[in-house]
Design an enzyme around this catalytic site. Structure first.
Site, PDB file in Angstrom:
ATOM      1  N   HIS A 113       1.350  -1.353   0.344  1.00 21.07           N
ATOM      2  CA  HIS A 113       0.010  -0.069   0.200  1.00 21.07           C
ATOM      3  C   HIS A 113       0.770   1.133   0.232  1.00 21.07           C
ATOM      4  O   HIS A 113       2.388   1.573  -0.040  1.00 21.07           O
ATOM      5  CB  HIS A 113      -0.921   0.199   1.247  1.00 21.07           C
ATOM      6  CG  HIS A 113      -0.493  -0.371   2.630  1.00 21.07           C
ATOM      7  ND1 HIS A 113       0.460   0.798   3.000  1.00 21.07           N
ATOM      8  CD2 HIS A 113      -0.045  -0.816   3.321  1.00 21.07           C
ATOM      9  CE1 HIS A 113       0.584   0.610   4.336  1.00 21.07           C
ATOM     10  NE2 HIS A 113       0.654  -0.482   4.515  1.00 21.07           N
ATOM     11  N   HIS A 131       3.804   1.555   2.320  1.00 17.47           N
ATOM     12  CA  HIS A 131       4.520   1.046   2.284  1.00 17.47           C
ATOM     13  C   HIS A 131       5.755   1.682   0.822  1.00 17.47           C
ATOM     14  O   HIS A 131       7.109   1.894   1.535  1.00 17.47           O
ATOM     15  CB  HIS A 131       4.739  -0.492   1.390  1.00 17.47           C
ATOM     16  CG  HIS A 131       4.038  -1.459   2.200  1.00 17.47           C
ATOM     17  ND1 HIS A 131       2.834  -2.204   2.314  1.00 17.47           N
ATOM     18  CD2 HIS A 131       3.871  -2.169   3.544  1.00 17.47           C
ATOM     19  CE1 HIS A 131       2.331  -3.181   3.300  1.00 17.47           C
ATOM     20  NE2 HIS A 131       3.442  -3.140   3.892  1.00 17.47           N
ATOM     21  N   CYS A 133      -0.472  -8.235  20.710  1.00 17.13           N
ATOM     22  CA  CYS A 133      -0.815  -7.095  19.685  1.00 17.13           C
ATOM     23  C   CYS A 133      -0.519  -8.160  17.619  1.00 17.13           C
ATOM     24  O   CYS A 133       0.835  -7.876  17.566  1.00 17.13           O
ATOM     25  CB  CYS A 133       0.007  -5.836  19.354  1.00 17.13           C
ATOM     26  SG  CYS A 133      -0.797  -5.544  16.973  1.00 17.13           S
ATOM     27  N   CYS A 138       1.499  -6.015  15.625  1.00 20.26           N
ATOM     28  CA  CYS A 138       2.849  -5.769  16.082  1.00 20.26           C
ATOM     29  C   CYS A 138       3.731  -6.611  15.701  1.00 20.26           C
ATOM     30  O   CYS A 138       4.685  -6.707  16.052  1.00 20.26           O
ATOM     31  CB  CYS A 138       2.471  -5.026  16.780  1.00 20.26           C
ATOM     32  SG  CYS A 138       1.964  -3.268  16.439  1.00 20.26           S
ATOM     33  N   CYS A 187      -3.405  -1.374  20.648  1.00 23.03           N
ATOM     34  CA  CYS A 187      -2.965  -1.183  20.769  1.00 23.03           C
ATOM     35  C   CYS A 187      -2.752   0.291  19.777  1.00 23.03           C
ATOM     36  O   CYS A 187      -3.890   0.223  18.454  1.00 23.03           O
ATOM     37  CB  CYS A 187      -2.132  -2.183  19.897  1.00 23.03           C
ATOM     38  SG  CYS A 187      -0.473  -2.245  18.885  1.00 23.03           S
ATOM     39  N   HIS A 215      -2.394  -0.732  16.275  1.00 22.12           N
ATOM     40  CA  HIS A 215      -3.494  -1.470  15.230  1.00 22.12           C
ATOM     41  C   HIS A 215      -4.772  -0.949  15.853  1.00 22.12           C
ATOM     42  O   HIS A 215      -5.452  -1.694  16.430  1.00 22.12           O
ATOM     43  CB  HIS A 215      -3.278  -2.892  14.608  1.00 22.12           C
ATOM     44  CG  HIS A 215      -1.771  -2.961  14.227  1.00 22.12           C
ATOM     45  ND1 HIS A 215      -0.775  -2.460  14.445  1.00 22.12           N
ATOM     46  CD2 HIS A 215      -2.141  -2.996  13.565  1.00 22.12           C
ATOM     47  CE1 HIS A 215      -0.066  -2.878  14.139  1.00 22.12           C
ATOM     48  NE2 HIS A 215      -0.668  -3.385  12.824  1.00 22.12           N
ATOM     49  N   LYS A 218      -4.018   6.595   9.541  1.00 18.38           N
ATOM     50  CA  LYS A 218      -2.889   5.626   8.586  1.00 18.38           C
ATOM     51  C   LYS A 218      -3.056   5.459   7.784  1.00 18.38           C
ATOM     52  O   LYS A 218      -4.499   4.398   7.895  1.00 18.38           O
ATOM     53  CB  LYS A 218      -2.314   4.997   9.964  1.00 18.38           C
ATOM     54  CG  LYS A 218      -0.690   3.813   9.558  1.00 18.38           C
ATOM     55  CD  LYS A 218      -0.594   3.103  10.441  1.00 18.38           C
ATOM     56  CE  LYS A 218       0.598   2.250   9.869  1.00 18.38           C
ATOM     57  NZ  LYS A 218       1.102   1.704  11.596  1.00 18.38           N
ATOM     58  N   LYS A 268      -2.447  -2.407   5.683  1.00 17.50           N
ATOM     59  CA  LYS A 268      -3.288  -3.731   5.491  1.00 17.50           C
ATOM     60  C   LYS A 268      -4.274  -3.707   6.495  1.00 17.50           C
ATOM     61  O   LYS A 268      -5.067  -3.375   6.286  1.00 17.50           O
ATOM     62  CB  LYS A 268      -1.968  -4.207   5.262  1.00 17.50           C
ATOM     63  CG  LYS A 268      -1.856  -4.138   3.958  1.00 17.50           C
ATOM     64  CD  LYS A 268      -0.821  -5.756   4.165  1.00 17.50           C
ATOM     65  CE  LYS A 268       0.545  -5.634   4.893  1.00 17.50           C
ATOM     66  NZ  LYS A 268       1.679  -6.322   4.165  1.00 17.50           N
TER      67      LYS A 268
END
Length: 503
Positions: free
Chosen positions: A18, A21, A128, A131, A145, A148, A295, A298
């Protein structure tokens, strides 16, 4: 020629690439291309992190064996980075034998140098899966988290192998404060220093009854914790543990996202110290690409397809936009509106227009031969741009580097408006016309070189149109002072940045 070994974070094989990245890979590629321009012997590493629970879960959800799943995802990532013109010299996957050998030998080295740094213990905490790590209170907000927030944390209690990370915190802090390990930008350095000052906790480095991973040396019931495994990839790519790996190690630069700065700036150097190996020289932790203030990732939902973004204006355009608009330090937003505006103003109307009319005038008025011409104020602008560009790029301020190059674009377009070469030709002022066209030829040469790290595809088109042989990426850097363009036979470059046809 100086050696320069830089790496990006390796990406989890649990979904498609994405924009987040892409920012990292494009930024690192920009740095690699700049270092090559400066004459360094660059080794640029990218790759895939293919072990861990969330990778196994993604494979299961797809109805595929993990081995087949990660091979498919790795190919997808590799094709995307090639499409975005990334120039990595190596591509590592953590399922490769060279990496498994490296991980095993690394753990053996820790046991040889500091036998009590690896021990068996129990740990209970909130984990998590996104992570792949246990979270401390400072990393949890409203029970979730911070990286996430859509995932539930899992409470786990495990009896595993542990790494005595607490031992190495003071030493890592000393390295950062002395500058032996540079952490940048400053905001990330300060964050890491605070973590180290608060003290580090020992970390679990194995998982029991989880098959998708590297077997823990000496205990087949355990696999190596995915982060302990993944960090070692940087060393694996040097040929470690075979002789000669130290030609590349220690790495000169790790380029990572800010969310994994603790792992790279606290855990990784501690691991290296425990194994008796040199630590990396520098870590650059960039910000995130955001969509609507959130953010892009994915797990949190990609609001925009990377393929769709590339298709809109081509790979050079998104490379330029991410580094010029989003930047490589703090978080920045992607919107279609800003992407289109930057493309139109800076690329199509800015650089594209400059190249098109400069070459057209050289062809029309001088038969395609760039005249020598006396120096002009635009030449001075060009040298100032090179100085500003060099200063910014050396500091990894990629946004400012792009600004410096495009300030020269703006200055050149203004120079054309003020000197009006077509009027000079009409009035028969041949010497003044030579001066103007010669200066424009030199400016295009400078811009072909300076823009290569940002828009390598289009920069090469400009280079070829100037009649220069080989590649702009191999241009002699000192020649930026006085580009050798006199007498070069140019040809039109076509439309560098086509404007979309209105619907």
């Amino acid at each position: 020629m100086s050696r320069f070994f830089l790496t990006t974070a390796i990406d989890y094989a649990n979904g498609d690439p994405h924009l987040g990245h892409a920012l990292e890979k494009i930024g690192a590629d920009c740095i690699a291309r700049y270092r090559r321009l400066r004459g360094d012997d660059v080794r640029f590493l990218m790759g895939m992190d293919e072990h861990g629970q969330k990778v196994a879960q993604a494979a299961e959800q797809a109805g595929m064996a993990p081995e087949a799943w990660v091979a498919t995802i790795a190919e997808r990532f590799a094709q995307t980075w090639a499409r975005l013109l990334c120039s990595n010299d190596d591509w590592i996957r953590t399922t490769e034998d060279r990496h498994k050998l490296s991980v095993t030998r690394f753990i053996e080295l820790i046991r040889e140098h500091h036998p009590d740094d690896i021990y068996v213990g129990e740990y209970e905490g909130l984990y998590c899966v996104g992570c792949e790590e246990f979270k401390q209170e400072s990393q949890i907000v409203d029970g979730r988290c911070v990286e996430h927030p859509s995932r539930d944390l899992e409470r786990r209690r495990e009896r595993n192998y542990f790494f005595r990370l607490s031992r190495w915190g003071p030493r890592v802090l000393e390295l950062i404060r002395s500058g032996a390990l540079e952490v940048a930008p400053t905001i990330r350095r300060n964050e890491v220093v605070r973590v180290l000052e608060d003290g580090l906790e020992d970390i679990s480095i194995s998982r029991v009854r989880f098959a998708w991973g590297i077997p823990f040396p000496g205990d087949a019931e355990h696999t190596v914790y995915v982060w302990f495994d993944a960090l070692i990839n940087y060393l694996s790519a040097t040929g470690f543990p075979d002789p000669g790996y130290d030609r590349l190690w220690p790495a000169d630069l790790h380029v990572i996202g800010k969310g994994i700065s603790r792992l790279h700036c606290a855990l990784w150097p501690a691991m290296l110290l425990s194994a008796g190996l040199p630590v990396q020289r520098k870590v650059w932790a960039h910000g995130y690409v955001q969509w609507g203030g959130a953010k892009v990732s994915k797990s949190e939902g990609g609001a925009v397809s990377l393929d769709m973004v590339i298709d809109r204006h081509g790979p050079d355009a998104i490379r330029f936009f991410l580094l010029r608009e989003v930047g490589f330090e703090a978080d920045g937003n992607f919107t279609w509106e800003r992407f289109d505006e930057r493309y139109g103003a800076d690329l199509a109307d800015g650089l594209g227009n400059l190249v098109s009319r400069s070459l057209a005038m050289i062809v029309k008025y001088r038969g395609g031969r760039i005249p020598a011409g006396d120096a002009t104020p635009l030449d001075a602008e060009g040298r100032r741009a090179v100085t500003a560009y060099t200063d910014a790029m050396d500091r990894l301020d990629l946004r400012r580097g792009a600004e410096a190059a495009w300030e020269l674009v703006a200055a050149a377009n203004l120079y054309i408006q003020r000197t009006a070469p077509w009027a000079l030709a009409k009035e028969g002022r041949e010497s003044d016309l030579d001066q103007a066209l010669g200066c424009l030829g030199r400016t295009l040469w400078r811009l072909a070189v300076l823009t290569t790290p940002f828009i390598p595809g289009k920069a090469q088109v400009i280079w070829a149109a100037l009649g220069c042989g080989g590649h702009a990426a191999a241009a002699p850097w000192p020649a930026l002072e006085a580009p050798p363009t006199a007498g070069q036979l140019v040809q039109p470059a076509g439309v560098l940045f086509p404007k979309p046809v209105p619907a």
